[in-house]
Design a protein around this motif. Structure first.
Motif, short mmCIF file in Angstrom:
data_model
loop_
_atom_site.label_atom_id
_atom_site.label_comp_id
_atom_site.label_asym_id
_atom_site.label_seq_id
_atom_site.Cartn_x
_atom_site.Cartn_y
_atom_site.Cartn_z
N ASP A 210 -8.09 9.04 -0.45
CA ASP A 210 -7.54 7.99 0.41
C ASP A 210 -8.37 6.71 0.30
N LYS A 211 -9.69 6.84 0.25
CA LYS A 211 -10.56 5.66 0.12
C LYS A 211 -10.27 4.93 -1.19
N LEU B 213 -7.46 5.02 -2.89
CA LEU B 213 -6.13 4.40 -2.80
C LEU B 213 -6.19 3.08 -2.02
N ILE B 214 -6.99 3.08 -0.96
CA ILE B 214 -7.16 1.83 -0.19
C ILE B 214 -7.79 0.76 -1.06
#
Length: 89
Positions: free
Chosen positions: A18-19, A21-22
């Protein structure tokens, strides 16, 4: 311009996906800001210039949105920002 995912999701640690992707979202938005700002001086049409600059501004809002979420999920990033802030004062 980024049009493909610059990582292979399967190769990224699940806790970090997720990090990443951010961060990719932030990079894509920065790329868009630069693209619109580079286009602006190429036109003489003031209406088009205004649209390009407004779209670039909206992309900067998106960057801020991604950064806000990143600060919530990435304690290392938050610490780097805090440390940087302390050194600037």
């Amino acid at each position: 311009m980024m049009s493909e995912m610059p990582i292979i999701p399967e190769n990224v640690n699940k806790e970090d996906l997720d990090k990443e992707l951010i961060r990719i979202g932030m990079i894509a938005e920065l790329d868009a800001v630069n693209f619109y700002k580079q286009m602006t001086p190429l036109t003489k049409d003031e209406d088009l210039k205004a649209v390009l600059l407004e779209v670039a501004r909206e992309e900067m809002v998106h960057i801020a949105m991604f950064e806000t979420v990143l600060m919530e999920v990435d304690s290392v990033y938050l610490k780097v920002l805090a440390d940087y802030s302390l050194t600037r004062n």
